[in-house]
Design an enzyme around this catalytic site. Sequence first.
Site, mmCIF file in Angstrom:
data_model
loop_
_atom_site.group_PDB
_atom_site.id
_atom_site.type_symbol
_atom_site.label_atom_id
_atom_site.label_comp_id
_atom_site.label_asym_id
_atom_site.label_seq_id
_atom_site.Cartn_x
_atom_site.Cartn_y
_atom_site.Cartn_z
ATOM 1 N N SER A 43 3.805 2.553 -0.905
ATOM 2 C CA SER A 43 3.775 1.309 -1.680
ATOM 3 C C SER A 43 4.026 1.619 -3.144
ATOM 4 C CB SER A 43 2.412 0.622 -1.541
ATOM 5 O OG SER A 43 1.459 1.224 -2.409
ATOM 6 N N ASP A 44 4.420 0.621 -3.910
ATOM 7 C CA ASP A 44 4.420 0.758 -5.356
ATOM 8 C C ASP A 44 2.977 0.578 -5.834
ATOM 9 O OD1 ASP A 44 5.264 1.023 -8.002
ATOM 10 O OD2 ASP A 44 7.030 -0.205 -7.695
ATOM 11 N N TRP A 45 2.758 0.774 -7.122
ATOM 12 C CA TRP A 45 1.414 0.781 -7.706
ATOM 13 C C TRP A 45 0.671 -0.523 -7.382
ATOM 14 C CZ3 TRP A 45 -0.766 4.462 -11.315
ATOM 15 C CH2 TRP A 45 -1.986 4.066 -11.870
ATOM 16 N N ASP A 46 -0.408 -0.412 -6.611
ATOM 17 C CA ASP A 46 -1.290 -1.530 -6.261
ATOM 18 C C ASP A 46 -0.551 -2.664 -5.556
ATOM 19 O OD1 ASP A 46 -3.746 -2.863 -6.049
ATOM 20 O OD2 ASP A 46 -3.448 -3.934 -7.935
ATOM 21 N N ALA A 47 0.609 -2.369 -4.961
ATOM 22 C CA ALA A 47 1.379 -3.437 -4.315
ATOM 23 C C ALA A 47 0.626 -4.039 -3.132
ATOM 24 C CB ALA A 47 2.738 -2.904 -3.865
#
Length: 720
Positions: free
Chosen positions: A263-267
Amino acid sequence: MVSKNVQDLMEKMTIQEKIGQLIQLSADFFQGDNVAITGPLKEAHLGEAALYSAGSVLGISGAQTVRKVQKNYLKHSRLGIPLLFMADVVHGYKTIFPIPLALGASFDPQVMKTASATAAKESAAGGVHVTFAPMVDLVRDPRWGRVMESTGEDPYLNSVMAKAAVTGFQGTLPLDQNHIAACVKHFAAYGAPEAGREYNTVDISEWRFREQYLPAYAAAIEAQALLVMTSFNTLFGVPATVNQHLMRDILRDELQFHGVLISDWDAIGEIIHHGVAGDLQHAADLALKAGVDIDMMSFAYAKYLAKAASLDPQIEQLINESAQRILILKEQLGLFTDPYRGLSTERETEATLTTENLDAAQAAAEQSMVLLKNSHHTLPLNTATAISLVGPVADTGDILGSWSWQGDPDQTETIADALAKQFSNFTVMPGTQYHHVQFSKLNDAVNASRQQETIVAVLGLPASESGEATSMTDITLPAEQLTLLRGLAQLNKPLVTIVITGRPLDLTEVDALSDAVLLAWFPGSRGGAAIANVLSGRVDPSGRLPMTFPRNIGQVPIYYNAYNTGRPISGTPADDENKYLSKYIDAANSPLYPFGFGLSYGDFTITDWTLSQHNVTPDQPLTIQATIHNSADHAGTTVVQLYTHQQVGETVQPVKQLQAFKKVSLGADQTQTITLTVPYDQLSTIHSDLHRSTDQGDYTVMLGFDSTCTASQPFTVAHQ
C-alpha cells in the site's frame, strides 16, 4: 517455485510472525539500539513485539546505520528473518539525475536505464533494498504536482521508459549487490485526479483505463518488476487499495503479477475516509482480500489480522500467501544468505558521487533539455559574449527537484558557477526572489543588464512546489518573475529565458517576451554544467516535450492523442465561419508547444520516406525507411517520430498515436537513412468488450519531428 528455505520458514512461523512480515514501519520507529515503548510505538498503540516482527522499514539508509539497525533487529528475530529496507530513490540517490519527466523528454530509454542503474548502485551501497520507483502513471494535467515523477502523457513513451527504469534498477534477475528491487507505482490511474488536485477522485471508464493508462504498468510488470504499490485514488467507484477487480482480476490474473503488492502511506486507513470501510478492522479485511501484502503505516494489519485469522480460515490463508511472497522477495535479494548484503562504509564511499556517476547525470541533463524557441539564432552564445545573468534560480543549488532524498542543494554547483567556467564576461544579479520582489533590486538588475550584450534570465519554481501535495490552480510563472522579464524585454537586447520547473507551465508570455526559451526542468546534480554546455553550443539541445504545454490554463487537460468529436475543427479558415464546432471562442484549440516538440541547433528535414509495404499483417510489420538531412553548418540531434491513425474502428480512435521514435545525430550537411518498425500487435486497441485486438482496415501513418507532423501515407491492416 517456492524454495525449501521459504517453505521451512513458513512452517515454523507463528501467525503473529507471518502478520509481522506484512507490516511496514517508518524510520522513526528504529532509533537507537534499545527502543523504548515511547514515541512512535506509543502513538501507534503498538508494543515492542510489533517493532521486532515488522517485515520492512522505509526511509533508512547509510551503510553504518543500516548495519546497526539490521543487527539489532536480528537479535530479536526468533527465526533470523532479516528486515527489508525501502526508500524513495526516484531520480538518484546522492548523484541526482534530472526529474523523471525530464528523463522522458530525452526520448532515449538508455538515458532512463542509466539513471536508474546509477541510482540503484549508489543506494544499494547505502543499504537500500527496494525503491519506490518508477512511477509510470500517465498524466495529462500539469496542475497535479506529481507530474514531475512521471514520463508524461503518452502510453507508448511511458511504456518504453517504464521498462527501461525497471531494467536499470533491477538489472538481470536474480538481483546482484549493485541493483535493487523496483516498485511500480501507483496502481492505478493515480495521474488522473479530477481538477489536478492531489489525492482526489479518479473517474474514468475501464475502457479508457485499459486503452491509455494500463499499458505502462503492463510494460513494467513484463520487465519483471518485483513490487507494485497501490494508489490513493478511487477507480471504477472503489478505492484502488481495496479494489479486488483491479488488484485480483487485472493485476494478478491478467498481468500475471506474482510479486509483492504494497500500500501507499496509510492508504488502508484512508479507506475509512472514502466511506468504503466503517473502521480500521473493516479496512484491513478489505485490503487483504484485495491482495495487498504490505500495510505501510496504517497499522491495520498489526492490530486486527490476528483476531480476524482466528475467526476466518480464508483470512489465515491470505496471510500465508502474503507472507510467503515477502519471504520470496527477501530471498531474491539474497538477504537470507547475507542480511547485510555487502554493506561496508568503504563500498558506500566508492560507489556514490563518483566522476562516472556525475558525468552520467550531466549527460542525462543535456539530453533532457528542450529548446522551445530560438529566434534569429540567438543560441548558442559566443563564450566571449557579455552576459547579464538574472533571475531567482541564477545562483542557487535548488535545481535538484523534489524526491532528491539524499541530494544536497548546498553542495550543488549553481548555474552561475557553471557559466563562469565557460563565459569570460558576465554579471550576476537575481533581481527578484521566487515569489517576492524588492523593486530597487529589480531595477538594479535591469540597469546592470543595459551594460551587457545578452541577457540570460533563469526563472522558475522552487523544488518545494513540485512533487507530492503541490497541486496548483495557476501554472504561470510567479508575477514577480514576469515583472522582471517585462523590464528586461524593454531593453531590446537578445533575451534568453531558462525555465526551471517540475511541470508543464503556461509560458505564453515568456515565449512572447523572449528571443530564446530553454526548458531545463530540474536538471539534477550537474544541471548547471549541462545548461552551460547547451548555451555555449558544446552540446546540441535534443530533448523533446513528453507533455503538451498549454497556451492557458483553460485548455487543461490538453494532450495530442485526443479523440475527435462529431464536430471537429478542420484547421482551415472555414473554422472561423462556423460557430458550432468543438472549439473555444476566446482562444485557439492548439497548444503553445505540442507533444514531441523541441528545436535543435541543426536544421533537419525528412527528404524522403517510404513504406516497405502498404499491407500490414501479423507476419509483416509496418516498416518505414526515412532519409534525414541536416542542412546546418554544424552538428545537431533530432527525434524522428512515427504516429498512426486508424480510420474506422469499433470504438473511437485517437487522432494520432505515437508508435515509434528514433534519436538521430548528424554532422553538418550530413544525411542518414533510418528504419522504424511497428509490430502488428502494437496497432491493437481496446474494444467495447474490454479486450485488445488489432482491427483490419485502413490506417494512416505520419512521420515528423513532433506530434503536429503533416506528412502522411495510407496503409492497410489485414489478418493474413
